[in-house]
Design a protein around this motif. Structure first.
Motif, PDB file in Angstrom:
ATOM      1  N   TYR A 103      37.596  34.510  23.929  1.00  0.00           N
ATOM      2  CA  TYR A 103      37.437  35.777  24.639  1.00  0.00           C
ATOM      3  C   TYR A 103      38.426  36.831  24.151  1.00  0.00           C
ATOM      4  O   TYR A 103      38.092  38.024  24.082  1.00  0.00           O
ATOM      5  CB  TYR A 103      37.569  35.568  26.146  1.00  0.00           C
ATOM      6  CG  TYR A 103      36.263  35.267  26.835  1.00  0.00           C
ATOM      7  CD1 TYR A 103      35.354  36.282  27.115  1.00  0.00           C
ATOM      8  CD2 TYR A 103      35.930  33.967  27.196  1.00  0.00           C
ATOM      9  CE1 TYR A 103      34.150  36.013  27.746  1.00  0.00           C
ATOM     10  CE2 TYR A 103      34.724  33.687  27.829  1.00  0.00           C
ATOM     11  CZ  TYR A 103      33.835  34.717  28.096  1.00  0.00           C
ATOM     12  OH  TYR A 103      32.638  34.444  28.714  1.00  0.00           O
ATOM     13  N   LEU A 386      40.858  42.340  28.106  1.00  0.00           N
ATOM     14  CA  LEU A 386      40.385  41.115  28.746  1.00  0.00           C
ATOM     15  C   LEU A 386      41.003  40.951  30.126  1.00  0.00           C
ATOM     16  O   LEU A 386      40.338  40.510  31.066  1.00  0.00           O
ATOM     17  CB  LEU A 386      40.709  39.903  27.866  1.00  0.00           C
ATOM     18  CG  LEU A 386      40.238  38.542  28.415  1.00  0.00           C
ATOM     19  CD1 LEU A 386      38.734  38.524  28.628  1.00  0.00           C
ATOM     20  CD2 LEU A 386      40.672  37.416  27.484  1.00  0.00           C
ATOM     21  N   LEU A 402      35.317  34.325  32.916  1.00  0.00           N
ATOM     22  CA  LEU A 402      36.597  35.029  32.903  1.00  0.00           C
ATOM     23  C   LEU A 402      37.487  34.582  34.053  1.00  0.00           C
ATOM     24  O   LEU A 402      38.701  34.418  33.889  1.00  0.00           O
ATOM     25  CB  LEU A 402      36.377  36.546  32.983  1.00  0.00           C
ATOM     26  CG  LEU A 402      35.582  37.210  31.862  1.00  0.00           C
ATOM     27  CD1 LEU A 402      35.557  38.720  32.055  1.00  0.00           C
ATOM     28  CD2 LEU A 402      36.175  36.863  30.499  1.00  0.00           C
TER      29      LEU A 402
END
Length: 458
Positions: A103, A386, A402
Motif C-alpha cells: 500500500y 496512506l 487499510l
C-alpha cells in the motif's frame, strides 16, 4: 506577520501571497477537528470528504498550511517506510507487514491520481530513486538489500541493482561502484502540493483556520486562544511540533534536516549532471542525504547535518546554520563536481519527527474519537497519503484492508528524559558520521556504523 516565503525554495517560488486564513472566530462545534495543516491533516480531510461528504470537518493550523515539513522537505514522494518491515512483521505478522508495504508503494500513484483529477500543478514526475554506491561498503549494503527484497518476493519492476554504466544512464556522480533503482518514487514540489490540497478541501467544504494554536487537546475538544472547538472526533496531525502540546514533549523527537537549492542550471551543466528523467537521488552513506532535479532545472539537495537540540528544542534561528549548509553544499559538489561555482539561491531547514520505536503509525480509538498519525522520520510525503486514507476509514468505520494494516494501533514508548536523550541521539549520529568517513577513506565496511544505525532504532 511572518514572511512565510522565506521558509523554503518551494514556498518562495509559489508565486502567490502567503496570507494566513482567518483564525478561529470563537467557540464552535464540528464532527471532526484535525490539528495540523500539513500533509497528514489535509489528506485526512480530503478522504473524509470522499467517504462521507456530510461530515463537518475543521483543520486547525497554528501558522499556515504547509508551514512545517510539508512545505520544506526534499520533494520525494517515495513509496517506502522509514520503519523496518521486519519490525512490523513481528508485531502484526508477515502477511500484514507485506500488505502495508504494498500500500505504501501504491500511494505514489494514488498521489499522482489525485494531483491529476484535482488539477494540482506541483511538478509531479515519477522518475524513481537512484541510490548511488560511492564506496565498496555502500555497494555491499546494496547487494544485501537486493537479496532481502528478493526473499520478500519483490521483483526487478520495483527495485533492481545497477552496474556503474547503468547508473550513468540516469546520472553521472563521482566514485561510482554501482547503484540501486527503486521505482515507486516521484519528485514534486511539496509546497505546491500541500497548498493545492488545502484549496481543494476548502472547495469541498472543509473549514481551515490558520494562526490558531491548539493549547489544550484531548478527546472531544481542542482549546485555542480564539475559542474552543467541540468535536466527537479529534485527530492530532502535528508531527515534530507535537512536542509543543501539553504532556507530549517526549512523544516524538524533532530532528533537523537542512537543504540548499542551486540556481536554474544551463544545458552544459545539466549534461554533466544528468537526471534527465528527474529521478530523486542519494547515496548509501549512514548520514542521510537526498536530492532532486526540480521542474525548473535546479538541484535541491539536503541532509541531516545539524545536530539534535537539547530538550527536543525547535529553534527557527538554526534553520540557517552556516556550517551545516556549507557541508551540504560540499557533499553536493563532491557528488557532482560540475556544480562547483554554481550559485546557491536558497538555504533552509526544518524538523522531522522520530518515534522511539522508529515505526510510523496510525492510531484511532473509536470509543473516545481520538486519533493520530505520523512519526514518518523524513519519509512522509507518500506515507502521509496512506495515513490520511487509513484515518478516514477508521473514523467512518469503513471496513477495509487499510483499517487492518500492520501500522494501525502501534504505540511507541516515550523517548528517554534529558540528558539521556541528547547523549543517545548525538552519540549515535556522531558514530555514523565517523563510520561514513572510515568507509570513504578506507573502502572498507564499518561495523561501527551498522551497530550505531541499529542502536538508534532499538
Amino acid at each position: 506577520m511572518s514572511d512565510y516565503s522565506n521558509l523554503s525554495l518551494w514556498m518562495d517560488t509559489l508565486g502567490t501571497d502567503l496570507v494566513p486564513r482567518p483564525p478561529l472566530a470563537g467557540d464552535t462545534s464540528v464532527d471532526v477537528a484535525i490539528i495540523g495543516g500539513g500533509f497528514t491533516g489535509l489528506w485526512t480531510a480530503y478522504y473524509l470528504t470522499e467517504q462521507d461528504p456530510s461530515l463537518s470537518v475543521m483543520v486547525i493550523e497554528r501558522e499556515i498550511c504547509g508551514f512545517g515539513a510539508s512545505g520544506r522537505n526534499g520533494g520525494w514522494a517515495v513509496g517506502e517506510l522509514a520503519g523496518s518491515q521486519e519490525a512490523y512483521a513481528r508485531r502484526a505478522g508477515a502477511e500484514s507487514a507485506d500488505l502495508l508495504v504494498e500500500y505504501i508503494r501504491a500511494s505514489v500513484d494514488e498521489i499522482g491520481r489525485v494531483i491529476k483529477s484535482e488539477g494540482i500543478e506541483c511538478g509531479f514526475a515519477k522518475g524513481g530513486v537512484i541510490r548511488f554506491a560511492r564506496s565498496p561498503a555502500q555497494a555491499r549494503r546494496q547487494r544485501a538489500e537486493i537479496k532481502s527484497a528478493r526473499a520478500h518476493g519483490v521483483g526487478e519492476d520495483v527495485i533492481r541493482l545497477l552496474e556503474p554504466r547503468q547508473v550513468r544512464e540516469y546520472a553521472r556522480p563521482t566514485n561510482l561502484y554501482g547503484g540501486i533503482f527503486y521505482a515507486p518514487c516521484a519528485a514534486l514540489d511539496p509546497a505546491r502540493l500541500v497548498r493545492g490540497l488545502a484549496e481543494v478541501v476548502e472547495r469541498r467544504g472543509v473549514q481551515i483556520v490558520e494562526g490558531t494554536a491548539a493549547v489544550e487537546v484531548g478527546p472531544g475538544s481542542v482549546t485555542t486562544p480564539h475559542g474552543k472547538v467541540e468535536a466527537p472526533t479529534v485527530i492530532r496531525a502535528t508531527e515534530a511540533y507535537t512536542r509543543d502540546l501539553p504532556g507530549e514533549r517526549r512523544a516524538l523527537v524533532p530532528l533537523y534536516s537542512l537543504m540548499v537549492a542551486t540556481e536554474p542550471l544551463d544545458d552544459q551543466v545539466l549534461a554533466e549532471v544528468g537526471l534527465d528523467t528527474r529521478p530523486t537521488f542519494a547515496d548509501d552513506r549512514y548520514a542521510v542525504i537526498y536530492g532532486q532535479r526540480t521542474a525548473d532545472n535546479r538541484i535541491a539537495f539536503g541532509g541531516r547535518a545539524l545536530p539534535y537540540l537539547y530538550g527536543s528544542r525547535i529553534d527557527p534561528k538554526v534553520e540557517r546554520h552556516r556550517p551545516s549548509h556549507d557541508l551540504i553544499r560540499q557533499v553536493l559538489v563532491e557528488i557532482f563536481p560540475a556544480l562547483e561555482g554554481v550559485a546557491i539561491t536558497h538555504e533552509w531547514g526544518g524538523v522531522l519527527a522520530a518515534p522511539r520505536n522508529w515505526l510510523p503509525s496510525v492510531r484511532f480509538d473509536s470509543g473516545t474519537g481520538w486519533g493520530t498519525a505520523g512519526g514518518y522520520i523524513g519519509e512522509g510525503v507518500a506515507t502521509s497519503n496512506l495515513a490520511g486514507r487509513t484515518l478516514a476509514d477508521l473514523i467512518t468505520g469503513t471496513e477495509s484492508d487499510l483499517a487492518e494494516l500492520a501500522w494501525v494501533g502501534i504505540a511507541s514508548r516515550r523517548w528517554e528524559p534529558e540528558p539521556l536523550r541528547w547523549l543517545g541521539i548525538r552519540g549515535t549520529r556522531a558514530l555514523m558520521s565517523r563510520a561514513d568517513s572510515f568507509e570513504f577513506r578506507t573502502d572498507r565496511f564499518s561495523r561501527l556504523g551498522e551497530w550505531a544505525y541499529r542502536l538508534l532504532r532499538r
